[in-house]
Design an enzyme around this catalytic site. Structure first.
Site, mmCIF file in Angstrom:
data_model
loop_
_atom_site.group_PDB
_atom_site.id
_atom_site.type_symbol
_atom_site.label_atom_id
_atom_site.label_comp_id
_atom_site.label_asym_id
_atom_site.label_seq_id
_atom_site.Cartn_x
_atom_site.Cartn_y
_atom_site.Cartn_z
ATOM 1 N N GLN A 39 32.159 8.684 -14.708
ATOM 2 C CA GLN A 39 31.459 8.513 -13.426
ATOM 3 C C GLN A 39 31.062 7.066 -13.153
ATOM 4 O O GLN A 39 30.025 6.801 -12.552
ATOM 5 C CB GLN A 39 30.244 9.443 -13.348
ATOM 6 C CG GLN A 39 30.680 10.905 -13.334
ATOM 7 C CD GLN A 39 29.597 11.846 -12.896
ATOM 8 O OE1 GLN A 39 28.421 11.631 -13.152
ATOM 9 N NE2 GLN A 39 30.003 12.922 -12.231
ATOM 10 N N LYS A 85 21.708 3.306 -15.740
ATOM 11 C CA LYS A 85 20.919 4.341 -16.414
ATOM 12 C C LYS A 85 19.998 3.759 -17.497
ATOM 13 O O LYS A 85 18.841 4.157 -17.617
ATOM 14 C CB LYS A 85 21.879 5.356 -17.032
ATOM 15 C CG LYS A 85 21.185 6.499 -17.732
ATOM 16 C CD LYS A 85 22.168 7.615 -18.048
ATOM 17 C CE LYS A 85 21.444 8.737 -18.785
ATOM 18 N NZ LYS A 85 22.206 9.993 -18.736
#
Ligand SMILES: Cc1ncc(C[n+]2csc(CCOP(=O)(O)OP(=O)(O)O)c2C)c(N)n1
Ligand SMILES: [Mg+2]
Lengths: 598, 196
Positions: free
Chosen positions: A142, A191
């Site tokens: 992703q 992240k």
């Protein structure tokens, strides 16, 4: 450079103060990047966040459940819907819309909405998750180069590299989205940055040496404008969406009435000047009023206000307004003299220029000019057949009568959009929301959803209407379920002509009736069932005599969305029309007069 | 199209002149070369945004150089581009519109100095070698590397001088050419007599 107000001078609106108060308690505290991010949103008074979770932002969603920030998160069912919802929210309220999505597909799904907001100057900030910094560039799961993908469709974009940077970048992003010519800003959040610990700080001051809001409006320019106005015998105001963005509709209306000058608006200018005023000529351009285009072609002075001379407005630029000197008031310098040369330009905020110009100008005596325009109105009025068939124009007139113009209308793209622009007679700013620049089918429903949440967040009591074609409705129909889940009482109209109508129109006019892949008769779903499956009330009208009843019933419902399907005739066309690339004085006014009406 | 046959209104003439478009029917479009200096934030993203804007909007780039300035947070680009007046003013406005650009300066038409650096490897031995060295001398070039049959030369000057030098070297067998692209700087304004 002439005088520029520094970007740091941010007005302290009640909203922003509210936002800052909310985060005082967190300043100086240690917390995760994800929590810092939530408080940074609170500091901007982002009241509604349209989002969809995923791996890269899972920590943000986790902190949301734990911290319970003071904004509402709305789970949209497709990230494209989320971006359009943020646009609808922004356009209806004048505040910045907020989107939160995950990396990769989450981010790429927002691209259409970002491009749409870029073309239409809509202030939204899109937060995209990103894979952890050490994985960037490794074709990680992703991973998408979101900065690269969105570079040419954003006002600016950011990659956050450390948790401590989050508040500054979020603050800059909202500032950029909101000020100057508004537009979308993307903030990419890796992240690991969200997971790492940092300290929450909040600094009101904006330090961006490359960014400032222009204010080129000096005595010399003002005096020249006055002289040009005094000299003019056939003046015309051409008003665009920048006027509404600048919150200048009232000032403009007073200005035009004081001067006694006719006003035409672009698609995005609708609502900036009341269309029931005798000075209003309605919309100009490709599907604008014939008399408005005639006025353009004969004017000797055009004052363009917060408008950008889009090709749907001008048609062939070389032939547009051949006699008119142009005064251009526009916040984005790159729009000045881009398509049409401006003899005099104010690169400044629309409202502030109009306010400074207003005391210097005297009412114009232009009776002959106004009479001439009246003759054009009488010569070629806007009409449609009254023959017992259900026609979309009739439906729109009934809707207008019911809502009284006191509604927020989001339209989709195609014939439905143009009929709505022609027949709904907008009288208030922020009452007409559409995808003009990009022309994004599937815009209306999610935009209306966002507008509905905006009404709620700011306590505005207005009905939100979503006008759709049967084609475009299917492109974001999933958001119906979101509207019903939250009890947003949208009035959703489907003008079902069982065709990709606007393409059909071009095929009939310019491609010898070869209706290649535009007939939806056999592929459209049963819209009533679809709406009911999404827990909406669904109504249908097949004949003109059922229209009133359907609308009455729909307006009685206030706790849920209502879908009204109007089965309109498929052959109806949008007239008048300037064929693409033609000049504004070559309008087709009916199917039977394709030899242009000059 | 017989548009050309339509006589232009005075206002249309004003617009064409302002854009730098030819007014006479059938005249070729005009485009001038411009040298534009840009000060911008010293970051990868800023540089790409500038270059990307040129490609996204279909503008020309003849050459582009970039390097950091005396302030390590600011870099400077020198972009050589071409277009008529309308296009050039669009380029400048679009550059200014980018959030990372701090200053945009079209030096064309001002009093400026421009330089380009070129390194060139020429294959030459014997008589040919002295001929190459002679030309190098005339152009005030420097020899930066020598092997048995290769000479590596460096010359600095206005682009036209570099072009001339490369052309002369062509007949001697160029192995490799590396040109820096142009950099330009406005001259400091000369003090007028009254000021001295
Ligand atoms: C996403 C997207 N795809 C394609 C188009 C091209 N397009 C413009 S109008 C139109 C037809 C729209 O049909 P419908 O939604 O039924 O509206 P109608 O014109 O019939 O009112 C199409 C396909 C577009 N504008 N947007
Ligand atoms: Mg349709």
């Amino acid at each position: 450079m002439s005088s520029t107000s520094t970007a740091a001078a941010v007005a302290e609106t009640p909203q922003r103060l509210r936002g800052r108060d909310a985060v005082q308690q967190h300043i100086g505290k240690k917390m995760s990047g994800a929590e810092i991010f939530l408080h940074a949103l609170e500091a901007e008074d982002a009241r509604v966040v349209f989002g969809h979770p995923g791996g890269a932002v899972i920590h943000v969603y986790d902190e949301m459940a734990r911290v319970k920030p003071n904004f509402q998160h709305v789970l949209v069912r497709h990230e494209q819907g989320g971006t359009h919802a943020a646009e609808g929210y922004a356009k209806a309220t004048g505040q910045v819309g907020t989107v939160l999505v995950t990396s990769g597909p989450g981010a790429t799904n927002t691209v259409t909405g970002i491009a749409d907001a870029f073309m239409d100057s809509v202030p939204i900030v899109v937060f995209t998750g990103q894979v952890p910094m050490p994985l960037i560039g490794n074709d990680a799961f992703q991973e998408t180069d979101t900065l690269g993908v969105t570079r040419s469709i954003t006002k600016h974009n950011y990659l956050v590299r450390a948790p401590d940077e989050i508040p500054r970048i979020v603050h800059e992003a909202y500032h950029l989205a909101r000020t100057g010519r508004p537009g979308p800003v993307v903030v990419d959040l890796p992240k690991d940055v969200l997971m790492a610990e940092g300290v929450f700080q909040f600094d009101e001051e904006i330090r961006m040496r490359g960014y400032s809001v222009p204010d080129e409006c000096d005595e010399i320019r003002l005096r020249r404008a006055v002289r040009m106005l005094e000299k003019s015998q056939r003046p015309l105001l051409y008003v665009g969406g920048g006027t509404i963005n600048s919150n200048a509709a009232e000032v403009l209306t007073e200005f035009a009435r004081h001067l006694n000058i006719p006003v035409t608006t672009s698609l995005h200018g609708l609502g900036a000047f009341p269309e029931d005023d005798p000075l209003s000529l309605g919309m100009l351009g490709m599907h604008g009023m014939w008399w408005a285009n005639q006025a353009v072609q004969h004017a000797d002075l055009i004052i363009a206000v917060g408008a950008r001379f889009d090709d749907r407005v001008t048609g062939m630029v070389d032939r547009w307004a051949p006699h008119a000197a142009v005064i251009h008031i526009e916040i984005d310098k790159s729009c000045i003299s881009k398509n049409i040369y401006a003899d005099l330009a104010f690169n400044a905020d629309v409202k502030s220029v109009l306010e400074r110009l207003r005391p210097l100008v005297n009412p114009k005596k232009v009776k002959r000019w106004l009479n001439k325009i009246q003759d054009w109105r009488d010569e070629c009025p806007l009409t449609y057949a009254d023959d017992g068939e259900l026609r979309p124009q009739y439906v729109l007139e009934r809707l207008r009568a019911k809502s009284g113009g006191d509604a927020v209308v989001c339209t989709d793209v195609g014939q439905n959009q143009m009929w709505a622009a022609q027949y709904l007679k907008f009288t208030q700013p922020r009452s007409h929301i559409t995808s003009g620049g990009l022309g994004t089918m599937g815009f209306s429903l999610p935009a209306a959803l966002g507008a509905g949440f905006g009404m709620r967040a700011y306590g505005i009591d207005k009905t939100v209407i979503s006008i759709n074609g049967d084609g475009g409705f299917m492109m974001n129909a999933q958001e119906l379920a979101v509207a019903s889940a939250h009890g947003i009482p949208l009035k959703v109209v489907i003008m079902n002509n069982n065709f990709l109508g606007m393409v059909r129109q071009w095929q009939e006019l310019f491609h010898e009736n070869r209706f290649s892949h535009t007939d939806l008769t056999d592929t459209n779903p049963d819209f009533v069932q679809l709406a009911r499956a999404s827990r909406c009330v669904a109504l249908r009208a097949n004949r003109p005599d059922q229209v009133e009843d359907v609308i009455e019933k729909a307006w009685e419902i206030n706790d849920r969305p209502v879908v009204m399907e109007f089965r309109v005739v498929k052959e109806e066309m949008v007239f008048p029309m300037v064929p693409a690339g033609k000049s504004s004085d070559e309008m087709i006014t009916s199917r039977h007069a394709p030899e242009t009406f000059v | 199209m017989n548009d050309e046959a339509i006589t232009l209104t005075p206002q249309q003439l004003i617009r064409k002149r302002a854009a730098g478009e030819p007014v006479e029917p059938g005249a070729p479009p005009q485009a001038q070369q411009h040298i534009i200096n840009v000060l911008l934030e010293n970051s990868m993203g800023a540089l790409i945004r500038v270059v990307n804007m040129f490609s996204a909007r279909g503008f020309n780039i003849d050459s582009v150089t970039v390097g950091v300035t005396d302030d390590p947070t600011v870099s400077r680009m020198c972009i050589v581009t071409r277009g008529n007046d309308r296009v050039i003013s669009q380029i400048i406005r679009q550059l200014n519109r980018l959030v990372d650009t701090i200053e945009v300066d079209d030096v064309t038409g001002t009093d400026f100095v421009e330089r380009e650096l070129c390194m060139i490897k020429v294959r030459c031995t014997g008589d040919k070698r002295s001929e190459v060295l002679q030309i190098n001398e005339i152009f005030r070039g420097r020899v930066v590397d020598v092997t048995r049959d290769i000479l590596a030369l460096e010359i600095v000057g206005p682009t036209r001088k570099v072009d001339a030098f490369v052309n002369l070297m062509r007949m001697h067998g160029i192995e490799e050419v590396a040109r820096s692209g142009r950099v330009a700087m406005q001259r400091a304004p000369q003090p007028t007599r009254g000021e001295i």
